[in-house]
Scaffold this active site. Structure first.
Site, PDB file in Angstrom:
ATOM      1  N   SER A 142     -24.684 -31.808 -25.858  1.00 16.32           N
ATOM      2  CA  SER A 142     -24.395 -30.776 -26.863  1.00 16.32           C
ATOM      3  C   SER A 142     -23.697 -31.450 -28.042  1.00 16.32           C
ATOM      4  CB  SER A 142     -23.445 -29.733 -26.257  1.00 16.32           C
ATOM      5  OG  SER A 142     -22.920 -28.885 -27.259  1.00 16.32           O
ATOM      6  N   TYR A 155     -15.871 -27.099 -21.741  1.00 18.31           N
ATOM      7  CA  TYR A 155     -17.313 -27.298 -21.983  1.00 18.31           C
ATOM      8  C   TYR A 155     -17.559 -28.645 -22.678  1.00 18.31           C
ATOM      9  CZ  TYR A 155     -22.001 -26.596 -23.880  1.00 18.31           C
ATOM     10  OH  TYR A 155     -23.327 -26.757 -24.211  1.00 18.31           O
TER      11      TYR A 155
HETATM   12  N1  LIG Z   1     -27.868 -22.783 -26.825  1.00 21.56           N
HETATM   13  C1  LIG Z   1     -27.053 -23.650 -27.423  1.00 21.56           C
HETATM   14  O1  LIG Z   1     -26.539 -23.403 -28.538  1.00 21.56           O
HETATM   15  C2  LIG Z   1     -26.777 -24.981 -26.784  1.00 21.56           C
HETATM   16  C3  LIG Z   1     -26.135 -25.953 -27.563  1.00 21.56           C
HETATM   17  C4  LIG Z   1     -25.862 -27.185 -26.985  1.00 21.56           C
HETATM   18  C5  LIG Z   1     -26.223 -27.434 -25.683  1.00 21.56           C
HETATM   19  N2  LIG Z   1     -26.850 -26.463 -24.942  1.00 21.56           N
HETATM   20  C6  LIG Z   1     -27.198 -26.797 -23.567  1.00 21.56           C
HETATM   21  O2  LIG Z   1     -28.567 -26.549 -23.375  1.00 21.56           O
HETATM   22  C7  LIG Z   1     -28.822 -26.350 -21.985  1.00 21.56           C
HETATM   23  C8  LIG Z   1     -29.719 -25.143 -21.819  1.00 21.56           C
HETATM   24  O3  LIG Z   1     -29.021 -23.989 -22.252  1.00 21.56           O
HETATM   25  P1  LIG Z   1     -29.720 -22.815 -23.076  1.00 21.56           P
HETATM   26  O4  LIG Z   1     -29.041 -22.744 -24.379  1.00 21.56           O
HETATM   27  O5  LIG Z   1     -31.187 -22.957 -23.049  1.00 21.56           O
HETATM   28  O6  LIG Z   1     -29.219 -21.528 -22.263  1.00 21.56           O
HETATM   29  P2  LIG Z   1     -29.920 -20.677 -21.122  1.00 21.56           P
HETATM   30  O7  LIG Z   1     -31.086 -19.959 -21.662  1.00 21.56           O
HETATM   31  O8  LIG Z   1     -28.819 -19.893 -20.504  1.00 21.56           O
HETATM   32  O9  LIG Z   1     -30.445 -21.773 -20.095  1.00 21.56           O
HETATM   33  C9  LIG Z   1     -29.644 -22.322 -19.100  1.00 21.56           C
HETATM   34  C10 LIG Z   1     -30.567 -22.758 -17.972  1.00 21.56           C
HETATM   35  O10 LIG Z   1     -29.767 -23.391 -16.971  1.00 21.56           O
HETATM   36  C11 LIG Z   1     -30.066 -22.783 -15.739  1.00 21.56           C
HETATM   37  N3  LIG Z   1     -28.938 -22.863 -14.828  1.00 21.56           N
HETATM   38  C12 LIG Z   1     -27.661 -22.463 -15.043  1.00 21.56           C
HETATM   39  N4  LIG Z   1     -26.934 -22.671 -13.942  1.00 21.56           N
HETATM   40  C13 LIG Z   1     -27.764 -23.218 -13.009  1.00 21.56           C
HETATM   41  C14 LIG Z   1     -27.616 -23.653 -11.687  1.00 21.56           C
HETATM   42  N5  LIG Z   1     -26.435 -23.576 -11.046  1.00 21.56           N
HETATM   43  N6  LIG Z   1     -28.676 -24.156 -11.040  1.00 21.56           N
HETATM   44  C15 LIG Z   1     -29.876 -24.234 -11.659  1.00 21.56           C
HETATM   45  N7  LIG Z   1     -30.086 -23.853 -12.919  1.00 21.56           N
HETATM   46  C16 LIG Z   1     -29.040 -23.340 -13.580  1.00 21.56           C
HETATM   47  C17 LIG Z   1     -30.437 -21.350 -16.079  1.00 21.56           C
HETATM   48  O11 LIG Z   1     -31.247 -20.810 -15.062  1.00 21.56           O
HETATM   49  P3  LIG Z   1     -30.789 -19.775 -13.937  1.00 21.56           P
HETATM   50  O12 LIG Z   1     -29.717 -18.906 -14.506  1.00 21.56           O
HETATM   51  O13 LIG Z   1     -32.056 -19.058 -13.628  1.00 21.56           O
HETATM   52  O14 LIG Z   1     -30.321 -20.624 -12.782  1.00 21.56           O
HETATM   53  C18 LIG Z   1     -31.265 -21.582 -17.334  1.00 21.56           C
HETATM   54  O15 LIG Z   1     -32.577 -21.927 -16.988  1.00 21.56           O
HETATM   55  C19 LIG Z   1     -27.450 -26.227 -21.324  1.00 21.56           C
HETATM   56  O16 LIG Z   1     -27.126 -27.449 -20.693  1.00 21.56           O
HETATM   57  C20 LIG Z   1     -26.521 -25.969 -22.488  1.00 21.56           C
HETATM   58  O17 LIG Z   1     -25.203 -26.385 -22.222  1.00 21.56           O
HETATM   59  C21 LIG Z   1     -27.141 -25.265 -25.471  1.00 21.56           C
END
Ligand SMILES: NC(=O)c1ccc[n+]([C@@H]2O[C@H](COP(=O)([O-])OP(=O)(O)OC[C@H]3O[C@@H](n4cnc5c(N)ncnc54)[C@H](OP(=O)(O)O)[C@@H]3O)[C@@H](O)[C@H]2O)c1
Length: 245
Positions: A142, A155
């Site tokens: 991130s 985080y």
């Molecule tokens: N959106 C942003 O602004 C942003 C910015 C920087 C970094 N990120 C990073 O990008 C990544 C993806 O996030 P996103 O933004 O796409 O949000 P998201 O739509 O909430 O996706 C998160 C994914 O992680 C999975 N997950 C969470 N806990 C889990 C567990 N214990 N076991 C298996 N899968 C799990 C969720 O699936 P289930 O709930 O179905 O398990 C979902 O598929 C994350 O690492 C996040 O920190 C996001």
């Protein structure tokens, strides 16, 4: 195997947001997918979409906190496709809060999912990659790994850990394995602030709605790293919305 077509790609955290967008993007470019997350219904919908468009994908219910689940994810790729070319460890929790709220359960959750989840992926895939003498780790960090702001310290610490682990893995990977860190800025997904303190989450969601980029921006970054020749290892990619400071 150069390019993307035919590559066997396992994604942990594929049910929504960045993981789902990456699955669809890579499937559209001929990759064969294994999709892992906890919400199996969403994974099955994605598999149906991919298969409906002529692609190949399988759904595996996975909690990245369990090492055995990651082993099932990568084993499924080997059983279905005969190999594993890429493990994208993307699962994450953004349950952010100020320290004074003492949301200790969420602290634990972020450490377990964001750090241990990545370690569990390394433990599962590294022996396969070593045996194949090829393989590609991609980890989602991130921009919080580059800039800490109030209410995001835990985080940011977990994502800094992912950055450090990924660089150490790259240094140990040797001449055959590739290791890539992708650090997104604000991305328009359901995960922004999810599980965090209500006030902090509301502020983040407002920022997201004002400036976030679509998750496909990160899917394209992952594809860029994967499609390079095997002799080219893209170490680190930071992708932000242009408006993000
Ligand atoms: N959106 C942003 O602004 C942003 C910015 C920087 C970094 N990120 C990073 O990008 C990544 C993806 O996030 P996103 O933004 O796409 O949000 P998201 O739509 O909430 O996706 C998160 C994914 O992680 C999975 N997950 C969470 N806990 C889990 C567990 N214990 N076991 C298996 N899968 C799990 C969720 O699936 P289930 O709930 O179905 O398990 C979902 O598929 C994350 O690492 C996040 O920190 C996001």
């Amino acid at each position: 195997m150069p390019g993307i077509t035919g590559k066997a790609v396992a994604i942990a955290g594929a049910s929504s947001g960045i993981g789902a967008a990456t699955a669809l993007h890579l499937a559209g470019r001929g990759a064969r997918l294994v999709l892992g997350a906890r919400r199996e219904d969403l994974l099955k919908d994605l598999v149906a979409r991919i298969e409906g468009a002529g692609g190949e994908a399988a759904a595996v219910p996975v909690d990245v906190r369990n090492r055995a689940d990651l082993e099932r994810l990568v084993t499924t790729a080997r059983e279905r496709y005969g190999r594993l070319d890429v493990l994208f460890s993307n699962a994450g929790s953004m349950s952010v809060s100020p320290f004074d709220d003492l949301r200790t359960q969420e602290w634990d959750l972020m450490v377990d999912i964001n750090i241990k989840g990545v370690l569990n992926g390394i433990a599962a895939a590294l022996p396969i990659f070593r045996a194949q003498r090829s393989g590609h780790f991609i980890h989602t960090a991130s921009t919080a790994a580059y800039k800490v702001v109030p209410a995001q310290a835990v985080y940011a610490a977990t994502k800094t850990a992912v950055k450090v682990l990924t660089e150490g893995l790259r240094q140990e990977a040797g001449p055959n394995l590739r290791v890539t860190l992708i650090s997104p800025g604000f991305t328009n997904t359901e995960g922004v602030g999810k599980g965090g303190s209500p006030q902090v989450a509301a502020a983040l969601i407002a920022q997201r709605d004002a400036m976030a980029m679509p998750p496909d921006a990160i899917a394209r970054a992952a594809a860029f790293a994967i499609e390079q020749p095997e002799s080219v290892d893209v170490g680190e990619i930071v992708v932000r919305p242009t408006a993000q400071g």
